[in-house]
Enzyme design. Sequence first.
Site, mmCIF file in Angstrom:
data_model
loop_
_atom_site.group_PDB
_atom_site.id
_atom_site.type_symbol
_atom_site.label_atom_id
_atom_site.label_comp_id
_atom_site.label_asym_id
_atom_site.label_seq_id
_atom_site.Cartn_x
_atom_site.Cartn_y
_atom_site.Cartn_z
ATOM 1 N NE ARG A 40 17.430 22.910 20.724
ATOM 2 C CZ ARG A 40 18.026 22.297 19.729
ATOM 3 N NH1 ARG A 40 18.755 21.231 19.959
ATOM 4 N NH2 ARG A 40 17.893 22.731 18.501
ATOM 5 C CE LYS A 201 22.215 20.657 -2.143
ATOM 6 N NZ LYS A 201 22.467 19.450 -1.340
ATOM 7 N N GLY A 353 16.890 26.825 12.223
ATOM 8 C CA GLY A 353 18.151 26.673 11.528
ATOM 9 C C GLY A 353 18.889 27.980 11.356
ATOM 10 N N GLY A 376 14.516 21.283 10.637
ATOM 11 C CA GLY A 376 13.889 20.344 9.705
ATOM 12 C C GLY A 376 12.375 20.327 9.851
HETATM 13 P P1 AMP Z 1 20.282 26.332 4.256
HETATM 14 O O1 AMP Z 1 20.747 25.341 5.289
HETATM 15 O O2 AMP Z 1 19.852 25.720 2.975
HETATM 16 O O3 AMP Z 1 19.294 27.329 4.823
HETATM 17 O O4 AMP Z 1 21.568 27.138 3.841
HETATM 18 C C1 AMP Z 1 22.263 27.949 4.725
HETATM 19 C C2 AMP Z 1 23.631 28.160 4.188
HETATM 20 O O5 AMP Z 1 23.549 28.779 2.914
HETATM 21 C C3 AMP Z 1 24.472 29.069 5.038
HETATM 22 O O6 AMP Z 1 25.522 28.337 5.580
HETATM 23 C C4 AMP Z 1 24.973 30.113 4.065
HETATM 24 O O7 AMP Z 1 26.342 30.413 4.212
HETATM 25 C C5 AMP Z 1 24.727 29.484 2.723
HETATM 26 N N1 AMP Z 1 24.598 30.474 1.658
HETATM 27 C C6 AMP Z 1 23.760 31.507 1.591
HETATM 28 N N2 AMP Z 1 23.974 32.253 0.499
HETATM 29 C C7 AMP Z 1 24.988 31.673 -0.170
HETATM 30 C C8 AMP Z 1 25.700 31.977 -1.364
HETATM 31 N N3 AMP Z 1 25.383 33.042 -2.094
HETATM 32 N N4 AMP Z 1 26.689 31.144 -1.735
HETATM 33 C C9 AMP Z 1 27.018 30.072 -0.995
HETATM 34 N N5 AMP Z 1 26.397 29.732 0.155
HETATM 35 C C10 AMP Z 1 25.398 30.524 0.567
#
Ligand code: AMP
Length: 396
Positions: A40, A201, A353, A376
């Site tokens: 950074r 999620k 991210g 974010g």
């Molecule tokens: P996000 O911060 O919402 O982009 O989520 C990223 C996280 O989602 C990562 O740590 C992944 O390990 C998790 N992830 C992706 N696919 C799955 C899955 N099928 N089951 C559980 N966690 C998941």
Amino acid sequence: MNYNKKTVYDVDLKGKKVLLRCDFNVPQDKETGAITSDKRIVAAIPTIKYLLEQGAAVIACSHLGKPKGEWKTKLTLAPVAKRLSELLGQEVIFAADIIGEDAQAKAAALQPGQIMLLENLRFDIREEKNGADFAKALADMAEIFVSDAFGTVHRAHASTAGVAAYLPAYSGLLVDKELSIMGKALDDPKRPFVAVLGGAKVSDKINVINNLLEKADTIIIGGGMAYTFKKAQGYEIGQSLLEADRLDYAKDMIAKAEAKGVKFLLPVDNLCAAEFSADAEPVLVEGNIPENLMGMDIGPKTSQLFAEAVKGAGTIVWNGPMGVFEFDKFAGGTKAMAQALAESGAVTIVGGGDSASAVEKLGFASKITHISTGGGASLEFLEGKELPGVACLLDK
Ligand code: AMP
């Protein structure tokens, strides 16, 4: 939201004092406090050099970590000042406070071509609360504000938005790159425009899906969030991630996409496991997932389906991994997606991210048009939200 903002190229900087909001929120070793990646700081150099070469005096500022208004010596920006000085090849004057006597005296004495760094902005609670007196005190040290910390433009803090009430505000080169590439992708994308969404999620990405349904030609959903959509379609998903309270939403989105003629792609096969563990044995499942298994990654047929869907795209935006890529056995789908983007020939944008770190970890970073630096912030950008740290900049 207008992304067409004035930049450092649009202002006469000679002899001016510039308050420069940087993102020096660097990772540190928990024990020693040593900076573990200076990426950074390195990224901030082009804007800083430009300002100095144009004859400005630069008052740089940043937050580091989450001191929440407390003076925490472990989170001092002193090591950043030292590293910045090494990278610039010139002294970086370090203030012992933020808007106190020392900072003000050093700012007043600062000469064109010189740079100083203020202490961690978040040592003062008024930074995150966007306190008007704090913002004014920051602004009073300078004549121009330059915003170059994209990772914080979605926050209305004193140093990201508040100061713009008192100073003419311009984007730095990093923020300008984010706005021009992502802004164009959303406003006037080269088509077909494909959005790839993954991660854990659905609830985190609802507004992104809503916004992209209005703009994209194809939406691809992978990762943990895909299983709520599969369940909504009537499939069994075993122990996979499910947000039961989002089932109706998922049904609505599938119907809306169909009505709008937006292609909406979901996994057709999955690598599953009996437990959430790096050592779990992967089991390939097509169709319904048995009661004792959970979906951990998209399967090879899905990887192929998704890769075909991005072939020939004009613009691809990707946010969120296709599976639990932190576990090697379940990183294949994310890797295949990264490769498909790299080989697509499209304008490719990877949101910050996890997907950004996946692309970097898997070695495809150099083949991607733009990897956003704000997790974010880039998500809110994709939501089409007004970002306070962007809205406050002068329009072109
Ligand atoms: P996000 O911060 O919402 O982009 O989520 C990223 C996280 O989602 C990562 O740590 C992944 O390990 C998790 N992830 C992706 N696919 C799955 C899955 N099928 N089951 C559980 N966690 C998941």
